[in-house]
Write a protein that holds these residues in place. Structure first.
Motif, PDB file in Angstrom:
ATOM      1  N   ASP A   1      45.880  32.726  50.231  1.00 23.73           N
ATOM      2  CA  ASP A   1      45.839  32.365  48.858  1.00 23.73           C
ATOM      3  C   ASP A   1      45.214  33.476  48.017  1.00 23.73           C
ATOM      4  O   ASP A   1      45.284  33.565  46.845  1.00 23.73           O
ATOM      5  N   SER A   2      44.774  34.466  48.949  1.00 29.87           N
ATOM      6  CA  SER A   2      43.862  35.546  48.386  1.00 29.87           C
ATOM      7  C   SER A   2      44.712  36.576  47.291  1.00 29.87           C
ATOM      8  O   SER A   2      45.882  36.536  47.659  1.00 29.87           O
ATOM      9  N   GLY A   3      44.230  37.066  46.371  1.00 30.92           N
ATOM     10  CA  GLY A   3      44.863  37.850  45.756  1.00 30.92           C
ATOM     11  C   GLY A   3      44.268  37.738  44.204  1.00 30.92           C
ATOM     12  O   GLY A   3      43.435  37.098  44.024  1.00 30.92           O
ATOM     13  N   VAL A   4      44.860  38.508  43.113  1.00 23.62           N
ATOM     14  CA  VAL A   4      44.733  38.670  41.870  1.00 23.62           C
ATOM     15  C   VAL A   4      45.479  37.465  41.301  1.00 23.62           C
ATOM     16  O   VAL A   4      46.623  37.431  41.257  1.00 23.62           O
ATOM     17  N   TYR A   5      44.720  36.681  40.516  1.00 25.30           N
ATOM     18  CA  TYR A   5      45.427  35.639  39.701  1.00 25.30           C
ATOM     19  C   TYR A   5      45.458  35.877  38.341  1.00 25.30           C
ATOM     20  O   TYR A   5      44.532  36.017  37.657  1.00 25.30           O
ATOM     21  N   PHE A   6      46.384  35.819  37.727  1.00 26.59           N
ATOM     22  CA  PHE A   6      46.522  36.029  36.420  1.00 26.59           C
ATOM     23  C   PHE A   6      46.984  34.749  35.510  1.00 26.59           C
ATOM     24  O   PHE A   6      48.007  33.943  35.880  1.00 26.59           O
ATOM     25  N   CYS A   7      46.308  34.506  34.469  1.00 29.15           N
ATOM     26  CA  CYS A   7      46.711  33.312  33.655  1.00 29.15           C
ATOM     27  C   CYS A   7      47.863  34.255  32.769  1.00 29.15           C
ATOM     28  O   CYS A   7      47.923  35.096  32.274  1.00 29.15           O
ATOM     29  N   ALA A   8      48.910  33.236  32.343  1.00 25.64           N
ATOM     30  CA  ALA A   8      49.767  33.810  31.532  1.00 25.64           C
ATOM     31  C   ALA A   8      50.624  32.698  30.724  1.00 25.64           C
ATOM     32  O   ALA A   8      50.304  31.328  30.743  1.00 25.64           O
ATOM     33  N   ALA A   9      50.873  33.091  29.578  1.00 21.81           N
ATOM     34  CA  ALA A   9      51.638  32.230  28.527  1.00 21.81           C
ATOM     35  C   ALA A   9      53.111  32.621  28.427  1.00 21.81           C
ATOM     36  O   ALA A   9      53.342  33.816  28.676  1.00 21.81           O
ATOM     37  N   ASN A  10      53.730  31.521  28.117  1.00 25.71           N
ATOM     38  CA  ASN A  10      55.426  31.719  28.242  1.00 25.71           C
ATOM     39  C   ASN A  10      55.925  32.076  29.492  1.00 25.71           C
ATOM     40  O   ASN A  10      56.862  32.865  29.678  1.00 25.71           O
ATOM     41  N   VAL A  11      55.549  31.176  30.325  1.00 32.18           N
ATOM     42  CA  VAL A  11      56.022  31.209  31.864  1.00 32.18           C
ATOM     43  C   VAL A  11      57.057  30.649  32.502  1.00 32.18           C
ATOM     44  O   VAL A  11      57.770  31.041  33.416  1.00 32.18           O
ATOM     45  N   TRP A  12      57.630  29.527  31.727  1.00 31.34           N
ATOM     46  CA  TRP A  12      58.557  28.879  32.010  1.00 31.34           C
ATOM     47  C   TRP A  12      59.941  29.589  32.345  1.00 31.34           C
ATOM     48  O   TRP A  12      60.443  30.396  31.449  1.00 31.34           O
ATOM     49  N   GLY A  13      60.378  29.665  33.566  1.00 35.29           N
ATOM     50  CA  GLY A  13      61.736  30.465  33.866  1.00 35.29           C
ATOM     51  C   GLY A  13      61.282  31.869  34.382  1.00 35.29           C
ATOM     52  O   GLY A  13      62.192  32.382  34.751  1.00 35.29           O
ATOM     53  N   ASN A  14      60.228  32.070  34.440  1.00 38.79           N
ATOM     54  CA  ASN A  14      59.895  33.368  35.014  1.00 38.79           C
ATOM     55  C   ASN A  14      59.136  33.222  36.156  1.00 38.79           C
ATOM     56  O   ASN A  14      57.920  33.498  36.191  1.00 38.79           O
ATOM     57  N   GLY A  15      59.744  33.010  37.323  1.00 42.01           N
ATOM     58  CA  GLY A  15      59.098  32.722  38.575  1.00 42.01           C
ATOM     59  C   GLY A  15      58.673  34.103  39.212  1.00 42.01           C
ATOM     60  O   GLY A  15      57.496  33.940  39.801  1.00 42.01           O
ATOM     61  N   TYR A  16      59.398  35.124  39.360  1.00 41.37           N
ATOM     62  CA  TYR A  16      58.984  36.335  39.922  1.00 41.37           C
ATOM     63  C   TYR A  16      59.143  37.253  38.697  1.00 41.37           C
ATOM     64  O   TYR A  16      60.146  37.467  38.146  1.00 41.37           O
ATOM     65  N   ILE A  17      58.126  38.246  38.334  1.00 42.76           N
ATOM     66  CA  ILE A  17      58.255  38.995  37.397  1.00 42.76           C
ATOM     67  C   ILE A  17      57.224  40.310  37.751  1.00 42.76           C
ATOM     68  O   ILE A  17      56.405  40.086  38.460  1.00 42.76           O
ATOM     69  N   ALA A  18      57.365  41.334  37.267  1.00 44.49           N
ATOM     70  CA  ALA A  18      56.530  42.275  37.190  1.00 44.49           C
ATOM     71  C   ALA A  18      55.306  42.006  36.502  1.00 44.49           C
ATOM     72  O   ALA A  18      55.199  41.613  35.558  1.00 44.49           O
ATOM     73  N   CYS A  19      54.316  42.308  37.299  1.00 44.73           N
ATOM     74  CA  CYS A  19      52.813  41.907  36.652  1.00 44.73           C
ATOM     75  C   CYS A  19      52.848  42.655  35.420  1.00 44.73           C
ATOM     76  O   CYS A  19      53.107  44.037  35.349  1.00 44.73           O
ATOM     77  N   ARG A  20      52.333  42.040  34.288  1.00 45.16           N
ATOM     78  CA  ARG A  20      52.256  42.758  33.092  1.00 45.16           C
ATOM     79  C   ARG A  20      53.459  42.969  32.264  1.00 45.16           C
ATOM     80  O   ARG A  20      53.276  43.668  31.381  1.00 45.16           O
ATOM     81  N   SER A  21      54.574  42.132  32.670  1.00 44.72           N
ATOM     82  CA  SER A  21      55.836  42.368  32.127  1.00 44.72           C
ATOM     83  C   SER A  21      55.824  41.934  30.702  1.00 44.72           C
ATOM     84  O   SER A  21      54.903  40.998  30.216  1.00 44.72           O
ATOM     85  N   PRO A  22      56.360  42.467  29.593  1.00 40.66           N
ATOM     86  CA  PRO A  22      56.087  42.168  28.408  1.00 40.66           C
ATOM     87  C   PRO A  22      56.660  40.750  28.038  1.00 40.66           C
ATOM     88  O   PRO A  22      56.703  40.151  26.812  1.00 40.66           O
ATOM     89  N   ALA A  23      57.676  40.033  28.792  1.00 47.05           N
ATOM     90  CA  ALA A  23      58.158  38.901  28.875  1.00 47.05           C
ATOM     91  C   ALA A  23      57.134  37.558  28.590  1.00 47.05           C
ATOM     92  O   ALA A  23      57.569  36.902  28.069  1.00 47.05           O
TER      93      ALA A  23
END
Length: 124
Positions: free
Chosen positions: A89-111
């Protein structure tokens, strides 16, 4: 200006618990799907959990039964309660908005809209 500010990361012994929080501003929080990503190999982020604006909830398989996502729209805040933590479970956790449908994504993607990230370290 859209802002997502996380808090609550840190180090915990395996088997322990942490709660991370994220408060949004600059947008109508209740209208947005919110979630938490964890950075995996390289620059890829995996969606760990999400809470849609309609009340749907998603958990990645490895955290089902251990993590709980919640949101308080009045406080513009989303939470992730993490129990029975293990080293994976270790790692950097990012809060994000507009996530639905974006299961795998480049970190900091403008999506999606991103918080700054908070480190979670689980030690044995």
């Amino acid at each position: 200006k859209v802002e997502l500010v996380e808090s609550g990361g840190g180090s915990v012994q395996a088997g322990g618990s942490l709660r991370i929080s994220c408060t949004g501003s600059g947008f109508r929080f209740a209208d947005r799907d919110m979630g938490w990503y964890r950075q995996s190999t390289g620059n890829e982020c995996k969606l760990i959990s999400a809470f849609s604006n309609g009340g749907a909830i998603y958990y990645e398989d490895s955290v089902k039964g251990r993590f709980t996502i919640s949101r308080d729209n009045a406080k513009s805040t989303v939470y992730l309660q993490m129990n029975s933590l293990n080293a994976e479970d270790s790692g950097v956790y990012f809060c994000a908005a507009n996530v639905w449908g974006n299961g795998y994504i480049a970190c900091r993607s403008p999506a999606v809209w991103w918080g700054q990230g908070t480190q979670v370290t689980v030690f044995s």
